[in-house]
Write an enzyme that holds these catalytic residues in place. Structure first.
Site, PDB file in Angstrom:
ATOM      1  CG  ASP A 286      -0.675  40.003 -45.106  1.00 29.58           C
ATOM      2  OD1 ASP A 286      -0.998  39.105 -44.329  1.00 29.58           O
ATOM      3  OD2 ASP A 286      -0.223  41.089 -44.735  1.00 29.58           O
TER       4      ASP A 286
ATOM      5  N   GLY B 286      -7.233  38.868 -49.903  1.00 32.83           N
ATOM      6  CA  GLY B 286      -6.310  38.387 -50.916  1.00 32.83           C
ATOM      7  C   GLY B 286      -6.549  36.939 -51.293  1.00 32.83           C
TER       8      GLY B 286
ATOM      9  N   GLY C 129      -2.750  43.781 -39.694  1.00 33.30           N
ATOM     10  CA  GLY C 129      -3.619  44.292 -40.740  1.00 33.30           C
ATOM     11  C   GLY C 129      -3.217  43.703 -42.072  1.00 33.30           C
ATOM     12  CD  GLU C 130      -6.264  41.078 -46.747  1.00 33.19           C
ATOM     13  OE1 GLU C 130      -6.204  40.505 -47.844  1.00 33.19           O
ATOM     14  OE2 GLU C 130      -7.294  41.117 -46.030  1.00 33.19           O
ATOM     15  N   GLY C 131      -1.892  43.125 -45.460  1.00 30.73           N
ATOM     16  CA  GLY C 131      -0.860  43.834 -46.216  1.00 30.73           C
ATOM     17  C   GLY C 131       0.346  44.158 -45.363  1.00 30.73           C
TER      18      GLY C 131
END
Length: 710
Positions: free
Chosen positions: A550, A554, A603-605
Site C-alpha cells: 500500500d 511497499g 497514508g501508506e498502510g
C-alpha cells in the site's frame, strides 16, 4: 536450498523415540504433503504391526496424500527425483524400504547401486523432502545372517542419505538433536505432553535470549537453535487465525537499552524486535534504534548463507488459486458474482493452498518509520513523521484506529535517517545487510506468533522520493513521472516537488556508474525503511505469509525483492493504488493489478486496512456459501442435489406445477419432444455493423482463465 535453511532432512531415531512425530511436525505448515509409505502391510494375524500402521494413519491430516512404494525399491528414488519444487514429501521410513530391498523377490540385485540412486535423487530433488529412518547402529551386532544383512544395508543407506541431505537430526527420547549442519536449523519441537514446555538450546555467550524461550543445555561449541513457527513454542497461540488478533494475545518484546554498540559490529549481541502493540490499549512510546543488530534468527544466515540474488523461495499454490476462482461459479450467488474481486479469492486460495480459503484472522501491521535527509524530504514538516509514529504507538490516529477496527496488531519499526541521496549513498553495504536481516526477523517473529497476513505501512519524510529513485534505477522510470505532487497544508507546493525531482535526478547522475544490483540500489537510494521493507517481503515469502502492499515504499521494496527472489511478488496483493503514479508504474512492472480504484490517500498502510473488511467479507462468502441448488426451495424443503430441468427427477415430484412429472419432456404445444426438437422462446437478433457477431456461449469469468498468483 529452501526457505527455512534446508531442502532435505534426514530424521534418525530408535524404536519409539518419536522420530516419526518429529518429522511430521517439520512439514505441519505445508499446504499439502505427499506421504510416501515404504513399509509392507501387516501379515495376517500380526495385530501389533497392524496397530502400528493404523497409528501412523490416524496422525496424518486429511489433506495429505499417501503413496506406497513397497512394490519396487527403485520406485522411491523415481518419485523423489520427479517431485516438483512446490511439493513437500515425507518418507517414512527407510527401514521399511531396506526390508523391501532385501526381499528375495527383488534379488539378486545391486543393493549398493540402488542405495546410491536414492541418495542421488535426494541430493538433486527440487522439492522439500523429510526422510525418516531407524538408527540401529547403536545396538549389538545381530546374531543371524538376515539381521546382519539388514543392519549393514540400513547403515549404508543412512550414511548415503545423510551425506546427501542438507540437515540430519537424531531423535532420542522425544528430544531432537541436530547433527548436521554445524550451524543448526530451526528447532521444531515434538508434540509434547500437555504442560511440558519445549526448550531451545543456549545462545552464545552474551546473546540476549528471546522472550519466553527457556534454556536447555546444548553440546559444546554448538550454535543456538531458534524456535520456528512449526514448534509448539509457549508464545505461539493455540488458534493462529484468532489468537494473534485478540487483545493482549501478542507478547511485547523487550526494548533494547540505551548505549547499544554499533549495530553492524560482529560481536554485538542479538537485540529484541520492536514492541508489538494492540491499538486498543495505548502503551507508552518505546522507540528502538537497534534496527540492524546481527541475528541468528535468520535460517539462511544460520546455515552459512546470506540474502542474495537468485534465492529459491516458495511459490503460492497456483493450482489451488485457480480452483478457488473456478469454485465461485458453483456457489449460490445472485447476479454476476464478485467481479474483479475474484482475484482476491484466487490470491487467498493460492497463498493458503486450498480451494476454500478462509478470511485472514491474525493480521499484523508493520509501520516503518525512517526519514530521508536532503532534497528528498522537501516540503515535509519537521517532526511530522515522528508524530505519526508516536500516534501509532499511542493507539490513536488513522492507522491505529483502522488496525483496531480490523483486530490487527501494530508494530512500529524505527529505521535510522538516510543520508542525502544526491550527495552520497543512503546506506553503507554493512547497513544494507543488517537491515535486510532485521526485516526478515520481523517476518519470522510474526510467523512464530501465528500471524496470517502482514500489512506494510510507512511514515517517513522523503520516502516518496527515495521510492521514485529506486523505480528509476530498477525500472527505468522518469522521476517526474513517478513523483506525486507535494501537498503542504492542503495546498500543492510545486517548488518542493521540483526540489525532490532534482534530488532524484542528481542521485541517479551521481550513481550512474554504480551497479544496479538489488543491494547496490538499496545502498545508493533506498535508505533504512526501504531496505527493512525488502527484508520483510523476503521473510514473509519464506514463511508463506501474504502481504498487503500500500504505497510507494511497499511497491519499491517489491521491485527490489523481485531481483533477490522472483517468488516474492507472488505473495503480494495490492488492494488500491491510491492514485499514486509510482504505485501505478511499479504495480504494472510487478504484474500486480489493484483490486479497487478508490484512490484512498489515508497514508501508506491505512488504505489497505480500509479495504481489509471488504476482502474478509468476500472470503467469508466464498468459504460459507452453499453450492447452487443446495439451498432451500420455495416449499421450505432443502434440495438434495436435483436440479430443475436437467432431466433428473424425484419420484412423485411435480416440477412444473401442471400435473406432469418432471421426467417427461413436452414442447409448448403439449407434444412430447426432447431438446433436439424444442424451439427457443426468443432468439437475440444479430447486431449490424462492428461488434460481436454472436451472443452464444457462456460469459467468461474474469481471472479464471490464465489466473496466476500475484
Amino acid at each position: 536450498m529452501s526457505v527455512d535453511g534446508w531442502n532435505t532432512v534426514l530424521v534418525l531415531g530408535g524404536i519409539r523415540s518419536g522420530k516419526s512425530e518429529f518429522a511430521e511436525s517439520l512439514v505441519a505448515e505445508a499446504a499439502t504433503v505427499r506421504y510416501l509409505a515404504t513399509a509392507p502391510g501387516a501379515e495376517p494375524g500380526d495385530a501389533e504391526w497392524a496397530a502400528r500402521i493404523e497409528a501412523h494413519r490416524n496422525r496424518r491430516p486429511e489433506t495429505w496424500t499417501v503413496e506406497e512404494t513397497t512394490d519396487e525399491p527403485r520406485r522411491l528414488a523415481d518419485v523423489i527425483a520427479s517431485a516438483q519444487p512446490h511439493e513437500t514429501l515425507l518418507v517414512d521410513d527407510l527401514g521399511g524400504w531396506v526390508t523391501v530391498l532385501l526381499d528375495p523377490a527383488h534379488q539378486p540385485a545391486d543393493d549398493t547401486a540402488t542405495i546410491a540412486e536414492l541418495a542421488a535423487a535426494v541430493r538433486d530433488c527440487a522439492a522439500r523432502v523429510v526422510l525418516v529412518s531407524p538408527e540401529v547402529g547403536l545396538s549389538l551386532v545381530p546374531t543371524t545372517p538376515l539381521g546382519r544383512a539388514f543392519t549393514d544395508a540400513l547403515g549404508a543407506a543412512n550414511r548415503a542419505v545423510a551425506d546427501a541431505c542438507d540437515a540430519v537430526a537424531l531423535v532420542v527420547a522425544g528430544q531432537p538433536c541436530w547433527l548436521k549442519p554445524g550451524a543448526p536449523l530451526p528447532a521444531t519441537s515434538l508434540p509434547a505432553t500437555p504442560g511440558v514446555v519445549p526448550a531451545a538450546e543456549t545462545p552464545p555467550a552474551g546473546a540476549a535470549r528471546p522472550a519466553g524461550v527457556p534454556a536447555q543445555p546444548g553440546p559444546a561449541g554448538a550454535d543456538p537453535l531458534v524456535t520456528p513457527a512449526d514448534a509448539d513454542a509457549p508464545a505461539a497461540p493455540a488458534d493462529p487465525d484468532q489468537s494473534a488478533s485478540a487483545a493482549g494475545s501478542v507478547t511485547p518484546l523487550a526494548t533494547p537499552s540505551a548505549g547499544t554498540p554499533p549495530p553492524w559490529a560482529a560481536a554485538t549481541p542479538e537485540t529484541a524486535l520492536p514492541d508489538v502493540l494492540t491499538p486498543t490499549a495505548p502503551p507508552a512510546p518505546q522507540p528502538s534504534t537497534a534496527w540492524a543488530a546481527p541475528t541468528m534468527a535468520l535460517p539462511v544466515v544460520a546455515t552459512g548463507l546470506v540474502i542474495q540474488s537468485g534465492m529459491e523461495l516458495p511459490m503460492p499454490d497456483e493450482y489451488a488459486g485457480q480452483q478457488a476462482v473456478e469454485r465461485l461459479a458453483t456457489l449460490d450467488m445472485p447476479g454476476a458474482g464478485l467481479g474483479v474481486l475474484e482475484r482476491a479469492v484466487g490470491f487467498a486460495g493460492a497463498t493458503q493452498g486450498t480451494p476454500t480459503p478462509r478470511p485472514w484472522g491474525a493480521v499484523r501491521v508493520l509501520l516503518l518509520h525512517g526519514d530521508h535527509e536532503g532534497g528528498a524530504s522537501a516540503g515535509s514538516a519537521p517532526g511530522e513523521s515522528a508524530r505519526r509514529a508516536a500516534q501509532a504507538r499511542a493507539g490513536i490516529g488513522v492507522l491505529a484506529r483502522l488496525a483496531a477496527e480490523s483486530g490487527a496488531t501494530l508494530q512500529v519499526v524505527d529505521a535510522p535517517t538516510a543520508a542525502p541521496i544526491e550527495a552520497g549513498p543512503a546506506l553503507t553495504a554493512e547497513q544494507v545487510e543488517s537491515a535486510l536481516r532485521y526485516g526478515w526477523r520481523l517476518a519470522e517473529e510474526a510467523a512464530e506468533t501465528g500471524v496470517r497476513l502482514l500489512v506494510l505501512a510507512a511514515c517517513g519524510a522523503g520516502t516518496e522520493a527515495a521510492a521514485a529513485a529506486v523505480l528509476a534505477a530498477t525500472a527505468g522510470a522518469e522521476p517526474p513521472a513517478v513523483l506525486a505532487r507535494v501537498v503542504v497544508d492542503g495546498a500543492i507546493d510545486d517548488t518542493a516537488w521540483m526540489i525532490r525531482c532534482a534530488a532524484v535526478r542528481d542521485a541517479l547522475h551521481r550513481a550512474r556508474g554504480s551497479s544496479r544490483d538489488a543491494k547496490a540500489v538499496l545502498a545508493e537510494f533506498g535508505g533504512g525503511d526501504l531496505t527493512v521493507a525488502t527484508g520483510i517481503l523476503l521473510g514473509a515469502t519464506a514463511r508463506r505469509i501474504p502481504v498487503l502492499l500500500d504505497g510507494p515504499v511497499g511497491v519499491a521494496a517489491g521491485l527490489v525483492s523481485r531481483d533477490l527472489a522472483g517468488q516474492a511478488r507472488h505473495w503480494c496483493l495490492l488492494p488500491d493504488h491510491g492514485g499514486h503514479p509510482a504505485v501505478r508504474l511499479a504495480a504494472d512492472v510487478l504484474g500486480l493489478s489493484p483490486l479497487t480504484d478508490l484512490r484512498l490517500d489515508l497514508g501508506e498502510g491505512a488504505n489497505a486496512l480500509a479495504a481489509l473488511p471488504l476482502l474478509r467479507s468476500l472470503l467469508t462468502l466464498a468459504a460459507t456459501l452453499p453450492p447452487r441448488g443446495d439451498g432451500v426451495r420455495p416449499d421450505g424443503h432443502h434440495d438434495d442435489g436435483g436440479h430443475d430441468g436437467d432431466g433428473g427427477h424425484h419420484d412423485g415430484d411435480d416440477r412444473d406445477g401442471d400435473g406432469r412429472d418432471g421426467d417427461d419432456r413436452h414442447d409448448d404445444a403439449g407434444r412430447p419432444g426432447g431438446p433436439e426438437d424444442a424451439e427457443p422462446d426468443f432468439a437475440e437478433p444479430e447486431p449490424a455493423g462492428p461488434g460481436p457477431t454472436t451472443n452464444g456461449g457462456q460469459p467468461s469469468r474474469p481471472g479464471v482463465a490464465g489466473w496466476h498468483a500475484g
